[in-house]
Write an enzyme that holds these catalytic residues in place. Structure first.
Site, PDB file in Angstrom:
ATOM      1  N   ASN A   1      33.755  79.529 -17.709  1.00 30.40           N
ATOM      2  CA  ASN A   1      34.098  80.840 -18.203  1.00 30.40           C
ATOM      3  C   ASN A   1      34.513  81.933 -17.192  1.00 30.40           C
ATOM      4  O   ASN A   1      35.491  82.823 -17.647  1.00 30.40           O
ATOM      5  CB  ASN A   1      32.691  81.331 -18.885  1.00 30.40           C
ATOM      6  CG  ASN A   1      32.327  80.630 -20.020  1.00 30.40           C
ATOM      7  OD1 ASN A   1      32.972  79.794 -20.530  1.00 30.40           O
ATOM      8  ND2 ASN A   1      30.888  80.541 -20.027  1.00 30.40           N
TER       9      ASN A   1
ATOM     10  N   TYR B   1      19.752  85.332 -10.580  1.00 34.28           N
ATOM     11  CA  TYR B   1      20.886  84.315 -10.587  1.00 34.28           C
ATOM     12  C   TYR B   1      21.212  83.988  -9.337  1.00 34.28           C
ATOM     13  O   TYR B   1      21.936  83.165  -9.087  1.00 34.28           O
ATOM     14  CB  TYR B   1      21.825  84.874 -11.611  1.00 34.28           C
ATOM     15  CG  TYR B   1      21.730  85.184 -12.769  1.00 34.28           C
ATOM     16  CD1 TYR B   1      21.600  84.123 -13.936  1.00 34.28           C
ATOM     17  CD2 TYR B   1      21.668  86.623 -13.255  1.00 34.28           C
ATOM     18  CE1 TYR B   1      21.342  84.410 -15.346  1.00 34.28           C
ATOM     19  CE2 TYR B   1      21.311  86.827 -14.620  1.00 34.28           C
ATOM     20  CZ  TYR B   1      21.021  85.946 -15.514  1.00 34.28           C
ATOM     21  OH  TYR B   1      20.948  86.178 -16.804  1.00 34.28           O
TER      22      TYR B   1
ATOM     23  N   ASP C   1      32.154  77.782  -8.405  1.00 37.04           N
ATOM     24  CA  ASP C   1      31.468  76.341  -8.734  1.00 37.04           C
ATOM     25  C   ASP C   1      32.412  75.275  -9.566  1.00 37.04           C
ATOM     26  O   ASP C   1      32.915  75.763 -10.595  1.00 37.04           O
ATOM     27  CB  ASP C   1      29.981  76.638  -9.312  1.00 37.04           C
ATOM     28  CG  ASP C   1      30.223  77.001 -10.557  1.00 37.04           C
ATOM     29  OD1 ASP C   1      30.556  78.546 -10.581  1.00 37.04           O
ATOM     30  OD2 ASP C   1      29.648  76.578 -11.663  1.00 37.04           O
TER      31      ASP C   1
ATOM     32  N   HIS D   1      25.660  78.225 -10.265  1.00 30.80           N
ATOM     33  CA  HIS D   1      26.787  79.201 -10.739  1.00 30.80           C
ATOM     34  C   HIS D   1      27.116  80.286  -9.812  1.00 30.80           C
ATOM     35  O   HIS D   1      28.343  80.909 -10.073  1.00 30.80           O
ATOM     36  CB  HIS D   1      26.493  79.590 -12.042  1.00 30.80           C
ATOM     37  CG  HIS D   1      27.394  79.576 -13.208  1.00 30.80           C
ATOM     38  ND1 HIS D   1      28.779  78.669 -12.993  1.00 30.80           N
ATOM     39  CD2 HIS D   1      27.543  80.351 -14.272  1.00 30.80           C
ATOM     40  CE1 HIS D   1      29.377  79.004 -14.125  1.00 30.80           C
ATOM     41  NE2 HIS D   1      28.660  79.884 -14.895  1.00 30.80           N
TER      42      HIS D   1
ATOM     43  N   ASN E   1      31.425  85.553 -17.546  1.00 28.06           N
ATOM     44  CA  ASN E   1      32.301  85.422 -18.445  1.00 28.06           C
ATOM     45  C   ASN E   1      33.137  86.482 -18.658  1.00 28.06           C
ATOM     46  O   ASN E   1      34.235  86.564 -19.556  1.00 28.06           O
ATOM     47  CB  ASN E   1      31.781  84.982 -19.909  1.00 28.06           C
ATOM     48  CG  ASN E   1      30.824  86.101 -20.461  1.00 28.06           C
ATOM     49  OD1 ASN E   1      30.680  86.963 -19.930  1.00 28.06           O
ATOM     50  ND2 ASN E   1      30.501  86.024 -21.684  1.00 28.06           N
TER      51      ASN E   1
ATOM     52  N   PHE F   1      28.952  89.774 -15.126  1.00 26.60           N
ATOM     53  CA  PHE F   1      28.781  88.545 -15.331  1.00 26.60           C
ATOM     54  C   PHE F   1      29.910  87.658 -15.725  1.00 26.60           C
ATOM     55  O   PHE F   1      31.067  88.318 -15.682  1.00 26.60           O
ATOM     56  CB  PHE F   1      27.861  88.802 -16.711  1.00 26.60           C
ATOM     57  CG  PHE F   1      26.576  89.178 -16.450  1.00 26.60           C
ATOM     58  CD1 PHE F   1      25.451  88.294 -16.256  1.00 26.60           C
ATOM     59  CD2 PHE F   1      26.253  90.715 -16.867  1.00 26.60           C
ATOM     60  CE1 PHE F   1      24.303  88.875 -16.093  1.00 26.60           C
ATOM     61  CE2 PHE F   1      24.981  90.810 -16.333  1.00 26.60           C
ATOM     62  CZ  PHE F   1      23.896  90.136 -16.311  1.00 26.60           C
TER      63      PHE F   1
END
Length: 240
Positions: free
Chosen positions: A112, A14, A91, A19, A66, A64
């Site tokens: 999230n 990622y 973001d 994000h 969320n 992560f």
């Protein structure tokens, strides 16, 4: 003491995602201001340093996106800090690429990570919203934010991250307007999409098209009598 939290998802998979621009901002600040090496704490990675005479704890939650609130909430409780000490970098799809806005409080806007932080600690903290653009279709949002920045995006992304790091003292001092102005200047002219093709890229005009476009002129009428008519008859003869 202040806490700067950059949001993203952990792991190399990622790393270059839109994000993860919050992680990128945190990394830029740490480099620019010679923060300590990153270490594991509060379910995240933290680095410590000083900006404008104020101690700063940088945190990148590793839970992560969320579940970002678990990490940020743990850090705030450990240091016994109020929400006014927290600034979150993340973001924002509702801002055009390269745009940056700061606000305190408000809703999660479908993000999230922000929704998780709001749920754990409340929402009256400062948010640095970094525009990554919208794909135009709701169904494509997840693919968009979890997609990598394109090579062309570095034209505005790198200067913007540098501006965030270089002017972080303005956030510490509460000069939010000044900070946004510096960010805007850093990317000025680097994110504008040209809707009209420049003249040099237009198809060259062809002479035949120009001629076709002009009204056809009637042929010149020849004289039927007089000295000129006589001369023409001698040259070409009589033609019916």
């Amino acid at each position: 003491m202040l806490v700067f939290a950059g949001l993203g998802n952990p792991g190399a998979k990622y790393a270059d995602n839109r994000h993860n621009v919050g992680f990128m901002a945190a990394d830029a600040i740490a480099r620019r201001h010679s923060f300590s090496p990153w270490s594991k704490k509060f379910q995240g990675l933290i680095a410590e340093g000083t900006i404008a005479g104020e101690k700063i704890i940088l945190i990148k939650p590793q839970t992560f996106m969320n579940l970002s609130g678990q990490s940020v909430g743990e850090a705030l409780r450990f240091y016994k800090l109020e929400l006014s000490a927290l600034t979150v970098f993340y973001d924002e799809i509702d801002l055009a690429e390269g745009k940056l806005r700061i606000k305190t409080g408000g809703g999660a806007g479908g993000h999230n990570g922000i929704r998780s932080i709001d749920g754990h600690v409340g929402n009256t903290y400062r948010r640095v919203r970094i525009g990554v653009g919208h794909p135009g279709v709701k169904e494509m949002v997840q693919h968009h934010v979890l997609g990598d920045f394109a090579k062309a995006d570095r034209e505005w992304l790198d200067p913007l991250l540098e501006a965030i790091a270089d002017n972080a003292a303005m956030i510490v001092k509460g000069d939010e307007s000044g900070f946004m102005n510096k960010a805007a200047l850093a990317v000025q002219g680097k994110t504008v999409l040209e809707l009209d093709k420049p003249a040099s890229s237009q198809a060259p005009k062809q002479q035949s098209h120009i001629r076709q476009a002009r009204p056809q002129q009637a042929p010149a009428k020849l004289p039927e009598s007089g000295p000129m008519a006589a001369m023409l008859k001698k040259l070409f003869g009589n033609k019916d």
